[in-house]
Write a protein that holds these residues in place. Structure first.
Motif, PDB file in Angstrom:
ATOM      1  N   PHE A 211      37.304  49.687  34.926  1.00 19.48           N
ATOM      2  CA  PHE A 211      36.916  48.281  35.099  1.00 19.48           C
ATOM      3  C   PHE A 211      36.784  47.601  33.737  1.00 19.48           C
ATOM      4  O   PHE A 211      37.313  46.512  33.517  1.00 19.48           O
ATOM      5  CB  PHE A 211      35.602  48.181  35.867  1.00 19.48           C
ATOM      6  N   ALA A 212      36.103  48.273  32.810  1.00 13.17           N
ATOM      7  CA  ALA A 212      35.924  47.692  31.478  1.00 13.17           C
ATOM      8  C   ALA A 212      37.273  47.540  30.768  1.00 13.17           C
ATOM      9  O   ALA A 212      37.546  46.509  30.158  1.00 13.17           O
ATOM     10  CB  ALA A 212      34.973  48.560  30.652  1.00 13.17           C
ATOM     11  N   PHE A 213      38.111  48.549  30.886  1.00 14.37           N
ATOM     12  CA  PHE A 213      39.432  48.498  30.254  1.00 14.37           C
ATOM     13  C   PHE A 213      40.216  47.274  30.711  1.00 14.37           C
ATOM     14  O   PHE A 213      40.839  46.582  29.913  1.00 14.37           O
ATOM     15  CB  PHE A 213      40.247  49.744  30.618  1.00 14.37           C
ATOM     16  N   ARG A 214      40.175  47.039  32.010  1.00 12.46           N
ATOM     17  CA  ARG A 214      40.963  45.940  32.568  1.00 12.46           C
ATOM     18  C   ARG A 214      40.477  44.597  32.062  1.00 12.46           C
ATOM     19  O   ARG A 214      41.191  43.607  32.083  1.00 12.46           O
ATOM     20  CB  ARG A 214      40.895  45.977  34.102  1.00 12.46           C
ATOM     21  N   THR A 215      39.207  44.577  31.618  1.00  7.69           N
ATOM     22  CA  THR A 215      38.681  43.319  31.119  1.00  7.69           C
ATOM     23  C   THR A 215      38.649  43.329  29.594  1.00  7.69           C
ATOM     24  O   THR A 215      37.935  42.550  28.977  1.00  7.69           O
ATOM     25  CB  THR A 215      37.265  43.073  31.676  1.00  7.69           C
ATOM     26  N   GLY A 216      39.411  44.236  28.993  1.00  9.10           N
ATOM     27  CA  GLY A 216      39.578  44.241  27.552  1.00  9.10           C
ATOM     28  C   GLY A 216      38.470  44.924  26.776  1.00  9.10           C
ATOM     29  O   GLY A 216      38.370  44.771  25.570  1.00  9.10           O
TER      30      GLY A 216
ATOM     31  N   ILE B 298      34.432  56.167  47.317  1.00  9.38           N
ATOM     32  CA  ILE B 298      35.658  55.547  47.840  1.00  9.38           C
ATOM     33  C   ILE B 298      35.403  54.070  48.130  1.00  9.38           C
ATOM     34  O   ILE B 298      36.202  53.189  47.793  1.00  9.38           O
ATOM     35  CB  ILE B 298      36.105  56.258  49.144  1.00  9.38           C
ATOM     36  N   LEU B 299      34.247  53.826  48.744  1.00 13.71           N
ATOM     37  CA  LEU B 299      33.879  52.446  49.074  1.00 13.71           C
ATOM     38  C   LEU B 299      33.829  51.591  47.803  1.00 13.71           C
ATOM     39  O   LEU B 299      34.353  50.468  47.761  1.00 13.71           O
ATOM     40  CB  LEU B 299      32.518  52.450  49.761  1.00 13.71           C
ATOM     41  N   LEU B 300      33.226  52.153  46.764  1.00 16.18           N
ATOM     42  CA  LEU B 300      33.120  51.400  45.514  1.00 16.18           C
ATOM     43  C   LEU B 300      34.496  51.197  44.871  1.00 16.18           C
ATOM     44  O   LEU B 300      34.736  50.177  44.224  1.00 16.18           O
ATOM     45  CB  LEU B 300      32.169  52.106  44.541  1.00 16.18           C
TER      46      LEU B 300
ATOM     47  N   TYR C 184      38.947  45.131  45.010  1.00 17.13           N
ATOM     48  CA  TYR C 184      38.815  43.788  45.563  1.00 17.13           C
ATOM     49  C   TYR C 184      38.353  42.800  44.487  1.00 17.13           C
ATOM     50  O   TYR C 184      38.935  41.725  44.327  1.00 17.13           O
ATOM     51  CB  TYR C 184      37.833  43.813  46.745  1.00 17.13           C
ATOM     52  N   ILE C 185      37.321  43.190  43.738  1.00 17.05           N
ATOM     53  CA  ILE C 185      36.814  42.276  42.696  1.00 17.05           C
ATOM     54  C   ILE C 185      37.913  41.949  41.694  1.00 17.05           C
ATOM     55  O   ILE C 185      38.148  40.790  41.351  1.00 17.05           O
ATOM     56  CB  ILE C 185      35.612  42.914  41.939  1.00 17.05           C
ATOM     57  N   LEU C 186      38.623  42.981  41.250  1.00 13.31           N
ATOM     58  CA  LEU C 186      39.631  42.763  40.201  1.00 13.31           C
ATOM     59  C   LEU C 186      40.801  41.924  40.690  1.00 13.31           C
ATOM     60  O   LEU C 186      41.307  41.064  39.972  1.00 13.31           O
ATOM     61  CB  LEU C 186      40.139  44.108  39.683  1.00 13.31           C
ATOM     62  N   ASN C 187      41.213  42.168  41.921  1.00 10.77           N
ATOM     63  CA  ASN C 187      42.474  41.567  42.357  1.00 10.77           C
ATOM     64  C   ASN C 187      42.336  40.388  43.302  1.00 10.77           C
ATOM     65  O   ASN C 187      43.281  39.624  43.464  1.00 10.77           O
ATOM     66  CB  ASN C 187      43.349  42.634  43.021  1.00 10.77           C
ATOM     67  N   LYS C 188      41.189  40.236  43.929  1.00  7.47           N
ATOM     68  CA  LYS C 188      41.101  39.227  44.977  1.00  7.47           C
ATOM     69  C   LYS C 188      40.025  38.169  44.734  1.00  7.47           C
ATOM     70  O   LYS C 188      39.834  37.299  45.575  1.00  7.47           O
ATOM     71  CB  LYS C 188      40.808  39.917  46.334  1.00  7.47           C
ATOM     72  N   THR C 189      39.312  38.268  43.646  1.00  6.35           N
ATOM     73  CA  THR C 189      38.248  37.283  43.453  1.00  6.35           C
ATOM     74  C   THR C 189      38.471  36.489  42.159  1.00  6.35           C
ATOM     75  O   THR C 189      39.192  36.926  41.262  1.00  6.35           O
ATOM     76  CB  THR C 189      36.859  37.962  43.352  1.00  6.35           C
TER      77      THR C 189
ATOM     78  N   TYR D  73      39.682  37.665  38.391  1.00  7.53           N
ATOM     79  CA  TYR D  73      40.762  36.970  37.690  1.00  7.53           C
ATOM     80  C   TYR D  73      40.310  36.562  36.292  1.00  7.53           C
ATOM     81  O   TYR D  73      41.010  36.765  35.302  1.00  7.53           O
ATOM     82  CB  TYR D  73      41.197  35.750  38.499  1.00  7.53           C
ATOM     83  N   GLU D  74      39.098  36.012  36.246  1.00  2.00           N
ATOM     84  CA  GLU D  74      38.563  35.575  34.951  1.00  2.00           C
ATOM     85  C   GLU D  74      38.390  36.751  33.995  1.00  2.00           C
ATOM     86  O   GLU D  74      38.760  36.687  32.827  1.00  2.00           O
ATOM     87  CB  GLU D  74      37.217  34.869  35.145  1.00  2.00           C
ATOM     88  N   LEU D  75      37.812  37.824  34.543  1.00  2.00           N
ATOM     89  CA  LEU D  75      37.567  38.991  33.690  1.00  2.00           C
ATOM     90  C   LEU D  75      38.873  39.563  33.160  1.00  2.00           C
ATOM     91  O   LEU D  75      38.993  39.911  31.990  1.00  2.00           O
ATOM     92  CB  LEU D  75      36.797  40.066  34.468  1.00  2.00           C
ATOM     93  N   ARG D  76      39.871  39.623  34.033  1.00  2.00           N
ATOM     94  CA  ARG D  76      41.151  40.173  33.593  1.00  2.00           C
ATOM     95  C   ARG D  76      41.819  39.244  32.589  1.00  2.00           C
ATOM     96  O   ARG D  76      42.478  39.684  31.654  1.00  2.00           O
ATOM     97  CB  ARG D  76      42.071  40.422  34.790  1.00  2.00           C
TER      98      ARG D  76
END
Lengths: 310, 378
Positions: B78-83, B223-225, B231-236, B240-243
């Motif tokens: 998650f952190a990596f994807r947000t730089g 798995i749920l997380l 979902y957070i990374l790709n659908k919210t 989008y902002e974080l990425r």
């Protein structure tokens, strides 16, 4: 009182030395523009090689050199990945951090009959103390200056690295490659060659750092011997703003905390050694936020250089 | 026929393909290491595979080993994807485990509610702890790598301080008291040892074998997380902002995204994921925290998991399972063959190494296809 102070200073120096070697490895690699997060792994293989060669040969200097060579070879992998194949240097460094300790323990089991702990080297095969016997035993000067040779070498290496980086042509080239490889390339500097040299040197230094642990601080290698020291050395390098002298001061700070913890452990003072051990890390964060300000490394640090294809 | 061949090649050149090639090379290098050390690699791999899949119990253990790794992997990913590079999953894990133990031991709550409380408070605490690194970077420009390395050690010593303090430390031990029964997530923990339970289980050998392990609900939560992270990374908008910040900080700022805030948020989420790993481990396996002599490595392993999983949510699940399986099955070559179990670290290291150099793999693939092309021409 004076003896206590001497003890604290002495242990500080003892524990700083391995960090200083390794941190200098970080300094040289990153000044050429290659991030080296694999210091931890390189230190581990150095510590193992030092202890093993020391045990079998009985010669601490041979062991020390062998440690540098072994880590240098591991660093060569990092260089191939990050210089030739333009790898993500952090990823490659993480790989080194698995390979180094993995190989060290793997080989330890082969050489020492399935044990992950190498056999202790003979007392005479430990690093010599050049100033042993010069001062009266347990006097202040004795406690502070009667150190293993690695401690003096670490300080010497700081001086050499400072001279190399800021006073020689090669140092200027290294820094040019780290700041602006394209410009350096235009001026006829071989970026790849410089980076290979620096990464391999960083491995050799980290190996010395590991050996300074296993040949001086203790006298064997075991799985927890290098647990985070490489990362502390990395932090010390950033703390020291990518400069040899800065890294040295940061390493002395971390070493001092170790010295204090060991000192408190020997007394019946009611201070929690855990809290004390935590302090340098808290202090580092505070200093970084307040006094040091933004830490900016070499401009091209971490960016692979790929020559334009003509 | 020709068509399927073509797509296989294309697959190999894709990101997933590179990963599989890297895993393959890693296993080969592991085999070579064993061979040099004088062991038969085929026998060794046979033992590992049997050690992972041979019994229902083994599979359960593999999943237990994987659960924390999936979560620390998700944290790093998650952190990596947000730089941001989160080396701090290790410390966030420690904080999560510590807070889970405290809440699980000191708070008295009814069964299910207690578990939820423990989980949320542990994740929150670890999230805040991770957030410190984000805050320091946003406000003072402190490199997150150095900040998280420092925070790892602070967490370790804080853990030791609390574990060894009066009222927490179990007398004559180096660990804390165990969490209350209401805070545990081990499946049928009490029942399986009752007469009735034993009776019933003896008629259901597969379940009996599985329940010999501290099988728990942690894996399902992981798995749920993973789904939540995806979902957070790709659908919210948040994702989008974080990425966007991760992709190009300056462009994101120009586009009206509050870069500083997003760094803190990102590290908070990353921290809470690593904290969740610690909490689930305490509630499902260890039930207490112990004084740590050195880092346990869950966070560092999480970095490898994230990288092998291409920094994606589901990649982390896959890589976490792979890593967990190797970590559980690998040491079995030690006990049966006497072969060094650290071969596993060499395998993992090699996989990560080749993942770092896709250029190399591409070169080899291109070289092979070029050669074949030449032949056809000739």
């Amino acid at each position: 009182m004076l003896a206590n102070l001497g003890f604290i200073l002495g242990t500080t120096l003892l524990y700083s030395a391995p960090l200083m070697f390794t941190s200098l490895g970080g300094v040289i690699s990153e000044n050429s523009g290659v991030v080296n997060i694999g210091l931890e792994g390189m230190m581990a293989i150095g510590a193992f090689t030092g202890a093993t060669v020391g045990f079998y040969s009985g010669n601490p200097w041979l062991a020390f050199l062998a440690a540098g060579i072994a880590s240098g070879i591991l660093a060569l992998l990092h260089a191939i990945a990050s210089v030739t194949f333009a790898a993500d240097q952090v990823v490659s460094g993480i790989a080194i951090n698995f390979l180094g300790p993995g190989l060290a323990l793997f080989l330890s089991r082969l050489f020492f009959d399935g044990a992950t702990m190498t056999e202790s080297i003979d007392f005479n095969a430990k690093m010599p103390r050049p100033l042993n016997g010069v001062f009266a035993q347990n006097s202040f000067l004795d406690l502070v200056f009667n150190q293993y040779a690695t401690v003096y070498l670490a300080f010497l290496l700081v001086l050499i690295m400072w001279f190399l980086l800021y006073k020689t042509k090669l140092g200027l080239r290294i820094r040019a490659v780290g700041e602006h490889p394209k410009a350096a390339d235009t001026l006829g500097i071989n970026v790849y060659k410089i980076r290979y040299l620096c990464v391999i040197l960083s491995g050799i230094f980290a190996g010395f750092g590991g050996a300074a642990m296993s040949l001086a601080v203790v006298s064997n290698f075991r799985p927890t011997l290098i647990s985070g020291h490489g990362f502390i050395a990395l932090a010390a390098m950033i703390f020291g703003k990518w400069k040899p002298q800065g890294a040295m001061l940061a390493c002395l700070l971390f070493g001092a905390s170790q010295g204090l913890v060991i000192f408190i452990g020997r007394t019946d003072l009611q201070v929690s050694s855990q809290i004390l051990a935590m302090l340098p890390y808290v202090l580092t964060l505070v200093i970084l936020t307040g006094f040091v300000g933004r830490a900016n490394g070499p401009a091209a640090d971490g960016i692979p250089y790929e020559k334009d294809e003509a | 026929m020709a068509k399927s061949k073509f797509s296989f090649k294309k697959f190999l050149k894709g990101k997933v393909g590179f990963t599989f090639i890297s895993i393959f090379i890693g296993l080969i290098v592991g085999a070579i290491a064993l061979l040099i050390a004088g062991y038969n690699p085929i026998t060794a791999y046979g033992i590992i595979i049997k050690g992972i899949f041979g019994r229902p119990k083994y599979i359960a253990y593999t999943i237990l080993y994987s659960t924390p790794l999936i979560l620390t992997g998700l944290s790093v990913a998650f952190a990596f994807r947000t730089g941001l590079f989160n080396i701090g999953a290790e410390g966030q894990y420690i904080i999560g485990a510590l807070v889970a133990t405290m809440v699980g031991y000191f708070l008295h709550l009814p069964p299910v509610i207690h578990v939820i409380f423990v989980f949320l408070l542990a994740a929150l605490a670890a999230g805040l702890y991770g957030g410190i690194a984000g805050f320091l970077k946003a406000k003072f420009g402190v490199h997150e790598v150095i900040a998280t390395i420092m925070l790892n050690w602070i967490a370790l010593y804080l853990n030791n301080f609390i574990v060894m303090s009066e009222g927490v430390r179990r007398p004559e031990s180096e660990s804390s008291y165990k969490i209350l029964d209401t805070a545990r997530i081990i499946i049928l923990e009490k029942w399986k040892w009752t007469d009735e339970g034993r009776q019933w289980l003896s008629n259901h050998p597969i379940l009996q074998d599985i329940l010999k392990t501290p099988a728990n609900w942690g894996f399902l939560v992981a798995i749920l997380l993973a789904v939540v992270v995806w979902y957070i990374l790709n659908k919210t908008t948040l994702g989008y902002e974080l990425r966007a910040v991760g992709f190009n900080k300056h462009a994101a700022e120009y586009g009206g995204i509050a870069v500083e805030k997003s760094m803190v948020r990102s590290m908070f989420i990353a921290g809470s994921l690593a904290g969740a790993a610690g909490a689930l481990q305490v509630m499902g396996v260890t039930k207490a925290v112990t004084k740590l002599a050195a880092m346990e490595g869950y966070g560092f392993d999480g970095i490898a998991v994230s990288l092998i999983g291409s920094n994606t949510a589901f990649g982390s699940v896959f890589a976490g399972l792979l890593f967990g399986a190797l970590k559980y099955g690998g040491p079995k070559i030690q006990s049966t063959l006497g072969a060094p179990s650290e071969m596993i670290d060499i395998v993992i290291g090699t996989i990560v190494f080749f993942i770092a150099i896709p250029k190399f793999i591409k070169m080899v693939l291109d070289f092979r296809s070029n050669k074949r092309g030449d032949k056809n021409v000739g």
